[in-house]
Structure formats: C-alpha cells, structure tokens
Design a protein around this motif. Structure first.
Motif, PDB file in Angstrom:
ATOM      1  N   PHE A  19       0.836  -1.200   0.000  1.00 38.44           N
ATOM      2  CA  PHE A  19       0.000   0.000   0.000  1.00 38.44           C
ATOM      3  C   PHE A  19       0.875   1.256   0.000  1.00 38.44           C
ATOM      4  O   PHE A  19       0.579   2.224  -0.706  1.00 38.44           O
ATOM      5  CB  PHE A  19      -0.918  -0.009   1.222  1.00 38.44           C
ATOM      6  CG  PHE A  19      -1.833   1.177   1.288  1.00 38.44           C
ATOM      7  CD1 PHE A  19      -2.936   1.279   0.453  1.00 38.44           C
ATOM      8  CD2 PHE A  19      -1.600   2.209   2.195  1.00 38.44           C
ATOM      9  CE1 PHE A  19      -3.788   2.363   0.517  1.00 38.44           C
ATOM     10  CE2 PHE A  19      -2.443   3.296   2.267  1.00 38.44           C
ATOM     11  CZ  PHE A  19      -3.548   3.383   1.422  1.00 38.44           C
ATOM     12  N   VAL A  23       0.761   4.349  -2.664  1.00 38.55           N
ATOM     13  CA  VAL A  23       0.547   5.763  -2.343  1.00 38.55           C
ATOM     14  C   VAL A  23       1.623   6.625  -2.991  1.00 38.55           C
ATOM     15  O   VAL A  23       1.339   7.686  -3.566  1.00 38.55           O
ATOM     16  CB  VAL A  23       0.522   5.972  -0.817  1.00 38.55           C
ATOM     17  CG1 VAL A  23       0.549   7.462  -0.475  1.00 38.55           C
ATOM     18  CG2 VAL A  23      -0.713   5.314  -0.214  1.00 38.55           C
ATOM     19  N   PHE A  26       0.911   6.859  -6.635  1.00 39.91           N
ATOM     20  CA  PHE A  26      -0.271   7.696  -6.855  1.00 39.91           C
ATOM     21  C   PHE A  26       0.085   9.174  -6.752  1.00 39.91           C
ATOM     22  O   PHE A  26      -0.359   9.998  -7.546  1.00 39.91           O
ATOM     23  CB  PHE A  26      -1.356   7.339  -5.841  1.00 39.91           C
ATOM     24  CG  PHE A  26      -2.597   8.177  -5.953  1.00 39.91           C
ATOM     25  CD1 PHE A  26      -3.572   7.890  -6.896  1.00 39.91           C
ATOM     26  CD2 PHE A  26      -2.795   9.266  -5.121  1.00 39.91           C
ATOM     27  CE1 PHE A  26      -4.714   8.661  -7.008  1.00 39.91           C
ATOM     28  CE2 PHE A  26      -3.933  10.050  -5.216  1.00 39.91           C
ATOM     29  CZ  PHE A  26      -4.896   9.747  -6.167  1.00 39.91           C
ATOM     30  N   GLN A  27       0.892   9.522  -5.755  1.00 41.21           N
ATOM     31  CA  GLN A  27       1.259  10.919  -5.532  1.00 41.21           C
ATOM     32  C   GLN A  27       2.081  11.490  -6.682  1.00 41.21           C
ATOM     33  O   GLN A  27       2.065  12.695  -6.913  1.00 41.21           O
ATOM     34  CB  GLN A  27       2.027  11.050  -4.218  1.00 41.21           C
ATOM     35  CG  GLN A  27       1.156  10.826  -2.984  1.00 41.21           C
ATOM     36  CD  GLN A  27       1.952  10.766  -1.693  1.00 41.21           C
ATOM     37  OE1 GLN A  27       3.163  10.525  -1.701  1.00 41.21           O
ATOM     38  NE2 GLN A  27       1.272  10.977  -0.569  1.00 41.21           N
ATOM     39  N   PHE A  38      -1.833  -1.245  -5.115  1.00 43.43           N
ATOM     40  CA  PHE A  38      -3.058  -1.284  -4.306  1.00 43.43           C
ATOM     41  C   PHE A  38      -3.747  -2.645  -4.430  1.00 43.43           C
ATOM     42  O   PHE A  38      -4.264  -3.191  -3.450  1.00 43.43           O
ATOM     43  CB  PHE A  38      -4.017  -0.164  -4.723  1.00 43.43           C
ATOM     44  CG  PHE A  38      -3.544   1.221  -4.366  1.00 43.43           C
ATOM     45  CD1 PHE A  38      -2.799   1.446  -3.226  1.00 43.43           C
ATOM     46  CD2 PHE A  38      -3.858   2.307  -5.169  1.00 43.43           C
ATOM     47  CE1 PHE A  38      -2.355   2.724  -2.882  1.00 43.43           C
ATOM     48  CE2 PHE A  38      -3.430   3.589  -4.843  1.00 43.43           C
ATOM     49  CZ  PHE A  38      -2.677   3.793  -3.701  1.00 43.43           C
ATOM     50  N   LEU A  50      -9.209   1.131   4.133  1.00 45.18           N
ATOM     51  CA  LEU A  50      -8.261   2.126   3.630  1.00 45.18           C
ATOM     52  C   LEU A  50      -7.777   1.757   2.237  1.00 45.18           C
ATOM     53  O   LEU A  50      -7.720   2.615   1.332  1.00 45.18           O
ATOM     54  CB  LEU A  50      -7.071   2.234   4.587  1.00 45.18           C
ATOM     55  CG  LEU A  50      -5.972   3.230   4.182  1.00 45.18           C
ATOM     56  CD1 LEU A  50      -6.535   4.640   4.063  1.00 45.18           C
ATOM     57  CD2 LEU A  50      -4.821   3.185   5.175  1.00 45.18           C
ATOM     58  N   TYR A  51      -7.443   0.486   2.029  1.00 42.10           N
ATOM     59  CA  TYR A  51      -6.975   0.044   0.719  1.00 42.10           C
ATOM     60  C   TYR A  51      -8.072   0.220  -0.340  1.00 42.10           C
ATOM     61  O   TYR A  51      -7.818   0.707  -1.451  1.00 42.10           O
ATOM     62  CB  TYR A  51      -6.558  -1.426   0.758  1.00 42.10           C
ATOM     63  CG  TYR A  51      -5.457  -1.776   1.734  1.00 42.10           C
ATOM     64  CD1 TYR A  51      -4.719  -0.784   2.385  1.00 42.10           C
ATOM     65  CD2 TYR A  51      -5.145  -3.107   2.005  1.00 42.10           C
ATOM     66  CE1 TYR A  51      -3.706  -1.121   3.274  1.00 42.10           C
ATOM     67  CE2 TYR A  51      -4.127  -3.449   2.888  1.00 42.10           C
ATOM     68  CZ  TYR A  51      -3.427  -2.453   3.531  1.00 42.10           C
ATOM     69  OH  TYR A  51      -2.430  -2.791   4.411  1.00 42.10           O
ATOM     70  N   SER A  53     -10.684   2.234  -0.275  1.00 42.23           N
ATOM     71  CA  SER A  53     -11.002   3.644  -0.503  1.00 42.23           C
ATOM     72  C   SER A  53      -9.943   4.320  -1.357  1.00 42.23           C
ATOM     73  O   SER A  53     -10.265   5.116  -2.254  1.00 42.23           O
ATOM     74  CB  SER A  53     -11.138   4.378   0.834  1.00 42.23           C
ATOM     75  OG  SER A  53     -12.195   3.846   1.598  1.00 42.23           O
ATOM     76  N   GLN A  54      -8.681   4.016  -1.094  1.00 43.23           N
ATOM     77  CA  GLN A  54      -7.619   4.662  -1.866  1.00 43.23           C
ATOM     78  C   GLN A  54      -7.633   4.214  -3.320  1.00 43.23           C
ATOM     79  O   GLN A  54      -7.432   5.028  -4.228  1.00 43.23           O
ATOM     80  CB  GLN A  54      -6.259   4.350  -1.247  1.00 43.23           C
ATOM     81  CG  GLN A  54      -5.106   5.099  -1.909  1.00 43.23           C
ATOM     82  CD  GLN A  54      -5.273   6.605  -1.832  1.00 43.23           C
ATOM     83  OE1 GLN A  54      -5.427   7.174  -0.753  1.00 43.23           O
ATOM     84  NE2 GLN A  54      -5.253   7.259  -2.982  1.00 43.23           N
ATOM     85  N   VAL A  57     -10.296   6.129  -5.015  1.00 44.63           N
ATOM     86  CA  VAL A  57      -9.874   7.497  -5.332  1.00 44.63           C
ATOM     87  C   VAL A  57      -9.039   7.505  -6.610  1.00 44.63           C
ATOM     88  O   VAL A  57      -9.169   8.410  -7.448  1.00 44.63           O
ATOM     89  CB  VAL A  57      -9.082   8.108  -4.148  1.00 44.63           C
ATOM     90  CG1 VAL A  57      -8.442   9.427  -4.545  1.00 44.63           C
ATOM     91  CG2 VAL A  57      -9.996   8.312  -2.949  1.00 44.63           C
ATOM     92  N   LEU A  58      -8.205   6.500  -6.771  1.00 39.31           N
ATOM     93  CA  LEU A  58      -7.415   6.386  -7.999  1.00 39.31           C
ATOM     94  C   LEU A  58      -8.342   6.258  -9.212  1.00 39.31           C
ATOM     95  O   LEU A  58      -8.155   6.936 -10.227  1.00 39.31           O
ATOM     96  CB  LEU A  58      -6.486   5.181  -7.907  1.00 39.31           C
ATOM     97  CG  LEU A  58      -5.507   4.957  -9.080  1.00 39.31           C
ATOM     98  CD1 LEU A  58      -4.267   4.224  -8.588  1.00 39.31           C
ATOM     99  CD2 LEU A  58      -6.140   4.147 -10.215  1.00 39.31           C
TER     100      LEU A  58
END
Length: 325
Positions: A19, A23, A26-27, A38, A50-51, A53-54, A57-58
């Motif tokens: 994860f 991140v 992704f950033q 992910f 959390l995984y 949801s992130q 978002v991607l």
C-alpha cells in the motif's frame, strides 16, 4: 553456523508494504503502477477499508467512476457506516456520472452520519448545485433527477451495444431515447450509425443528410456522412466532405476519439495518428474501440511495438477485444 528453520528470519510482505508503494506512485501520478500496488495489498486484505477507498480514489482520478463506486460500496457492505467519507466519495462520483438522484442520496447520507465532517462544505455545495438543477423551472432544458438517471442508463446501455457491435440491440435502445428524450441530440446520430452498420445503408444516409441540412455545423453529421460515403462508394461526396474535418479540433475527449476513429475507418491512417496521440487515454479507457483503432493506426504507420503495447493494454481492460482481432 548451521541454518535451521528456527533461526531463519521469516520475511513476508504485508498489505501495508504494498500500500505504501501504491501511495507513492499515486502521488507522482503513476496511476497504472499505483493500481498494481493497491491491488497487491488487497490480495492480502480484501476488505481493508483504507486500501479499498484509496483504490477508489485512484479510479475516480482517471474517470472510472463505476469501478470506484463498486469499491466504496464494498467498504459499506463490510463496515456499515463506520467510514462515512465513503458517502461523500459516492456522491461525488455519481454527480460526475450525471446520476443526480444517487448523488443527492449519498450526499444526504454523509450529512446524516457526519454533520460536521471534513467534507461538510463540499457536500453542502454539491447538494445546493443539485437542488438548483432540480428546481429551476424556467429553463426548458432542465430535467428532473429521474429523467436524468433514465437518460444515463439508456446512454450507457447503448454505448455498450455500440462498442460491442451489437447493432440490433443498440437500435432498440436508441429508438427509445429518440422517442422519450429527443433533447439528447447524439442519440439520433448514433441511431443512424447503427442502422448503417446493420445493413440499412440508404436509410441511414437519408436520415443523416436531412439532419445535416438542418444543421450544417453538426460534427456528428459530418463524421457519420464521411464514413457512410466512403463505405458505400460515394467517392465524390466523400472527397468533398472529408476536408471539413481536418481543421476541427474538439476539446471533449470522446469527440476527439470519434474524429480519430472516423479518419481510421476511412483509411486516413496518417491523419488519424496525431489525433489519437492527442487524446487523454485515461478519459477514454472505457472505450474498447480506442484500443482497437489506435493499435491498428499505429501498425499502419509501422509503429509495431507501440501497436502491440496498446493492444495488450486493451485486452487487459477489455478481454472481449480479442474477438475483434
């Protein structure tokens, strides 16, 4: 030293390891790499909120709102109302899809469970916008939530059938749209295209020519007629209309794609190539036709390695693409 099972340090990649790499990717907007990390983390902890949801978002970031919503719904299914931010994310995604009734429902749910939450201002602003769209009775073009939802459902169904070349099914859906939602202009042009591909070439040309006469600025009509004339051997009409496309540069990605594909269909591969290269691929990744035609155009321009790369990306996202080979 004798190595035994007891003194070997057992090292195992936990979900957080993958994860964290996701991140970082992704950033820096390396979305394909981030997606892989992910998904790796979710293989170890499939219901980690959390995984999930992130990754959602991607998917939102690259315009894949349905996939994002599927993940958010999974969080809710497994964790109930423990993560109310999911309601905000769902509301935002549904608004992007034009499913305003669903957007309002999840916006209200967020405020119900998180009245003073971090996204309160954003949700209130979104709900105000939806309310304005719903209640403005002076604008004849405004539609109620239910109508908008119905249009989107019809549009997505027609899109699926057109992309998979299921012409009879597409015609049926588009006929309904033309009857019940005549303000949705592109439906009639998609209907003419489906008619042409199903074998009713003369009827399709007659309809499109009539619409073009009514609106000579219509890009929809020009794209269809250029393809119709080329395919039916009306060479003089084709040669006259083709140049009118060459100085057109749409700003909307799906229109950019339609123009690029039309040039490819009429075997103007050199003209089609820069058009495909100017498209933001993240915004058209749900189009099977993007991968099919871009790959073909690249091959026709002797860019075989890139062509193979695009084809493989397409197969990965749309397995049914293999049947179009």
């Amino acid at each position: 030293m004798q190595i035994t099972e007891s003194n070997v340090i057992q090292y195992r990649h936990e979900g957080d390891f993958y994860f964290s790499y996701g991140v970082k990717a992704f950033q820096t907007k390396r979305f394909e790499r981030a997606e892989k990390w992910f998904q790796k983390s979710l293989e170890l902890q499939p219901t980690n909120p959390l995984y999930l949801s992130q990754l959602s978002v991607l998917y939102t970031e690259i315009g894949q709102y349905h996939r994002a919503n599927d993940l958010l719904q999974k969080v809710i299914d497994h964790h109930g109302h423990a993560y109310p931010d999911c309601f905000y994310l769902l509301a935002n995604n549904y608004a992007h899809l034009g499913l305003f009734y669903e957007a309002k429902k999840f916006g209200d749910k967020y405020l119900e469970h998180q009245e003073d939450g971090d996204f309160r201002d954003e949700v209130v602003q979104l709900l105000d916008m939806l309310e304005q769209l719903s209640t403005d009775e002076h604008d004849e073009d405004d539609l109620e939530f239910d109508d908008l939802d119905e249009i989107i459902m019809h549009q997505e169904t027609a899109f699926y059938h057109l992309e998979h070349e299921e012409w009879d099914e597409a015609i049926e859906v588009l006929e309904e749209m033309m009857t019940f939602y005549p303000e949705y202009i592109s439906a009639k042009h998609e209907y003419a295209y489906a008619l042409f591909r199903s074998g009713d070439e003369e009827e399709a040309i007659t309809l499109e020519e009539a619409w073009f006469e009514q609106d000579p600025t219509s890009l929809h009509s020009r794209l269809n007629l250029v393809y119709f004339y080329y395919s039916s051997g009306k060479n003089s009409e084709f040669q006259e209309l083709l140049p009118t496309l060459l100085n057109v540069y749409p700003t909307y990605e799906p229109q950019k794609l339609k123009l690029a594909i039309t040039l490819a269909r009429v075997e103007e591969y050199g003209l089609a190539l820069p058009r495909f290269q100017q498209i933001n691929n993240r915004q058209v990744s749900n189009y099977l036709s993007y991968y099919y035609w871009f790959s073909k155009v690249l091959a026709k321009n002797e860019m075989y390695e890139k062509s193979d790369q695009i084809w493989k990306q397409g197969i990965k996202k749309h397995p049914s693409l293999q049947s179009f080979d």
